[in-house]
Design a protein around this motif. Structure first.
Motif, PDB file in Angstrom:
ATOM      1  N   LEU A  44     -38.123  29.764  71.909  1.00 23.55           N
ATOM      2  CA  LEU A  44     -37.530  28.480  72.302  1.00 23.55           C
ATOM      3  C   LEU A  44     -38.073  27.962  73.631  1.00 23.55           C
ATOM      4  CD1 LEU A  44     -33.796  29.240  71.365  1.00 23.55           C
ATOM      5  CD2 LEU A  44     -35.503  28.027  70.001  1.00 23.55           C
ATOM      6  N   ASN A  45     -39.207  28.475  74.078  1.00 26.99           N
ATOM      7  CA  ASN A  45     -39.753  28.058  75.373  1.00 26.99           C
ATOM      8  C   ASN A  45     -40.092  26.574  75.416  1.00 26.99           C
ATOM      9  OD1 ASN A  45     -39.488  30.608  76.314  1.00 26.99           O
ATOM     10  ND2 ASN A  45     -41.675  31.062  76.491  1.00 26.99           N
ATOM     11  N   ASN A  46     -40.575  26.035  74.302  1.00 31.45           N
ATOM     12  CA  ASN A  46     -40.879  24.600  74.266  1.00 31.45           C
ATOM     13  C   ASN A  46     -39.626  23.758  74.481  1.00 31.45           C
ATOM     14  OD1 ASN A  46     -43.682  24.713  73.811  1.00 31.45           O
ATOM     15  ND2 ASN A  46     -43.378  25.122  71.639  1.00 31.45           N
ATOM     16  N   PHE A  47     -38.516  24.206  73.910  1.00 35.84           N
ATOM     17  CA  PHE A  47     -37.259  23.474  74.081  1.00 35.84           C
ATOM     18  C   PHE A  47     -36.723  23.651  75.500  1.00 35.84           C
ATOM     19  CE2 PHE A  47     -37.630  24.406  69.560  1.00 35.84           C
ATOM     20  CZ  PHE A  47     -37.387  23.158  68.999  1.00 35.84           C
ATOM     21  N   GLY A 252     -47.600  22.283  69.822  1.00 37.63           N
ATOM     22  CA  GLY A 252     -46.332  23.005  69.880  1.00 37.63           C
ATOM     23  C   GLY A 252     -45.248  22.193  70.557  1.00 37.63           C
ATOM     24  N   TYR A 253     -45.569  21.621  71.713  1.00 41.76           N
ATOM     25  CA  TYR A 253     -44.583  20.821  72.445  1.00 41.76           C
ATOM     26  C   TYR A 253     -44.249  19.540  71.685  1.00 41.76           C
ATOM     27  CZ  TYR A 253     -42.195  18.913  76.534  1.00 41.76           C
ATOM     28  OH  TYR A 253     -41.245  18.399  77.399  1.00 41.76           O
ATOM     29  N   ALA A 254     -45.251  18.906  71.082  1.00 44.43           N
ATOM     30  CA  ALA A 254     -45.015  17.706  70.289  1.00 44.43           C
ATOM     31  C   ALA A 254     -44.108  18.010  69.109  1.00 44.43           C
ATOM     32  CB  ALA A 254     -46.343  17.132  69.803  1.00 44.43           C
ATOM     33  N   SER A 255     -44.290  19.171  68.493  1.00 45.47           N
ATOM     34  CA  SER A 255     -43.447  19.558  67.358  1.00 45.47           C
ATOM     35  C   SER A 255     -42.002  19.774  67.790  1.00 45.47           C
ATOM     36  CB  SER A 255     -43.988  20.827  66.701  1.00 45.47           C
ATOM     37  OG  SER A 255     -45.285  20.610  66.184  1.00 45.47           O
ATOM     38  N   SER A 256     -41.802  20.357  68.968  1.00 42.91           N
ATOM     39  CA  SER A 256     -40.434  20.566  69.452  1.00 42.91           C
ATOM     40  C   SER A 256     -39.730  19.235  69.711  1.00 42.91           C
ATOM     41  CB  SER A 256     -40.442  21.409  70.728  1.00 42.91           C
ATOM     42  OG  SER A 256     -41.111  20.742  71.786  1.00 42.91           O
ATOM     43  N   ILE A 257     -40.456  18.253  70.246  1.00 45.33           N
ATOM     44  CA  ILE A 257     -39.872  16.919  70.446  1.00 45.33           C
ATOM     45  C   ILE A 257     -39.560  16.287  69.091  1.00 45.33           C
ATOM     46  CG2 ILE A 257     -40.229  14.629  71.436  1.00 45.33           C
ATOM     47  CD1 ILE A 257     -42.130  15.904  73.450  1.00 45.33           C
ATOM     48  N   SER A 258     -40.433  16.495  68.119  1.00 48.64           N
ATOM     49  CA  SER A 258     -40.187  15.969  66.773  1.00 48.64           C
ATOM     50  C   SER A 258     -38.929  16.564  66.160  1.00 48.64           C
ATOM     51  CB  SER A 258     -41.392  16.267  65.869  1.00 48.64           C
ATOM     52  OG  SER A 258     -42.565  15.678  66.368  1.00 48.64           O
ATOM     53  N   VAL A 259     -38.697  17.847  66.397  1.00 45.34           N
ATOM     54  CA  VAL A 259     -37.486  18.499  65.882  1.00 45.34           C
ATOM     55  C   VAL A 259     -36.238  17.877  66.509  1.00 45.34           C
ATOM     56  CG1 VAL A 259     -36.196  20.664  65.834  1.00 45.34           C
ATOM     57  CG2 VAL A 259     -38.636  20.664  65.323  1.00 45.34           C
ATOM     58  N   VAL A 260     -36.281  17.635  67.810  1.00 47.46           N
ATOM     59  CA  VAL A 260     -35.145  17.003  68.494  1.00 47.46           C
ATOM     60  C   VAL A 260     -34.911  15.596  67.949  1.00 47.46           C
ATOM     61  CG1 VAL A 260     -34.333  16.127  70.720  1.00 47.46           C
ATOM     62  CG2 VAL A 260     -35.418  18.378  70.582  1.00 47.46           C
ATOM     63  N   LEU A 261     -35.986  14.842  67.761  1.00 43.62           N
ATOM     64  CA  LEU A 261     -35.862  13.497  67.199  1.00 43.62           C
ATOM     65  C   LEU A 261     -35.245  13.552  65.804  1.00 43.62           C
ATOM     66  CD1 LEU A 261     -36.407  10.461  67.254  1.00 43.62           C
ATOM     67  CD2 LEU A 261     -38.746  10.923  66.486  1.00 43.62           C
TER      68      LEU A 261
END
Length: 281
Positions: A44-47, A252-261
């Motif tokens: 969960l480091n990206n989050f 990786g970071y872009a994917s974590s933002i996509s998950v939040v969206l």
């Protein structure tokens, strides 16, 4: 036999929808950066990084402001324009046609045209302001005015389509209902509040859900008008995802933002579904 017949469509949907969603969640747990040539599991480091990313906080706040104000204006203008288009008058069909012109324009075209309209020196908006109150604004340079310009452009672009959908709901109301209310002595305001609004309330809620989801995923308008600027003032989540993916190559970071969206979109959809279930009409 039924499953065999629908199997091709199901397989296509799984490949084009479910698989990308699963891989986005997987990538959100990785330090996947094409520049640094890394692809390691980080949990969960990206989050956690998102919690300390102040530019992302600015983006989140504007995404919320943009969606909220835009939807409120869509509802107010859409219902008002729908009521106007529902009135019987000469030239009604022509007016309905020209109302849809902004919506028919590609978003990129509308965004580029808006940069000219809000230009300080030769823009139409400043020319009108100067004629009315004698002032000119640097719309796309100051953060506050740039946000206003983006929101107004979005409403100008999409509110006509919202109003046409509201018009379809207004036309489904039986004329006899209004006649009965008029015979009983109901005023126009009471007719609007107790007959019109209840009959189109479910439609308004449904449109609010879909238009909110579309606002959350707005990208082309920001890309064409401001590129997220000035600074990070007009950046939306979808634009940040694009920047991290195609400019920073930080998948990786872009994917974590996509998950939040995606989670935000699910929450809005569930809230809207709950409201719809409680409506009487």
């Amino acid at each position: 036999m039924a499953w065999i017949l629908v199997a091709p469509v199901l397989i296509i949907r799984l490949l084009t929808s479910l698989y990308p969603m699963i891989m986005t969640v997987v990538y959100s747990l990785l330090d996947y950066n094409l520049i640094h040539q890394t692809k390691e599991f980080v949990g969960l480091n990206n989050f956690k990084q998102m919690l300390s990313d102040f530019s992302l906080h600015t983006t989140l706040s504007f995404t919320f402001i943009f969606t909220l104000i835009s939807i409120i204006l869509h509802i107010v203008i859409g219902v008002a324009l729908g009521l106007l288009l529902n009135v019987q008058f000469r030239g009604k069909k022509f007016l309905r046609s020209i109302v849809l012109i902004p919506w028919a324009l590609p978003v990129i075209v509308a965004g580029i045209a808006s940069t000219w309209m809000f230009n300080k020196d030769y823009g139409m908006v400043n020319d009108l302001l100067f004629r009315l109150v004698g002032i000119k604004l640097d719309w796309l340079v100051a953060p506050f005015s740039a946000r206003i310009a983006v929101i107004l452009t979005d409403v100008w672009k999409s509110a006509p389509f919202f109003s046409i959908l509201i018009l379809s709901g207004l036309q489904s109301i039986e004329h006899e209902v209004y006649e009965s209310a008029r015979i009983d002595g109901a005023s126009k305001w009471k007719t609007f509040w107790y007959i019109t609004i209840p009959h189109i309330l479910r439609l308004i809620v449904v449109l609010t859900i879909f238009f909110s989801l579309w606002r959350l995923t707005t990208f082309e308008l920001i890309y064409a008008m401001t590129q997220g600027g000035p600074g990070n003032a007009t950046s939306l989540l979808s634009y940040i995802i694009y920047t991290e993916t195609f400019k920073n190559l930080n998948l990786g970071y872009a994917s974590s933002i996509s998950v939040v969206l995606c989670l935000f979109m699910v929450i809005i959809a569930l809230l809207g579904y709950t409201v719809i279930k409680r409506l009487r009409y």
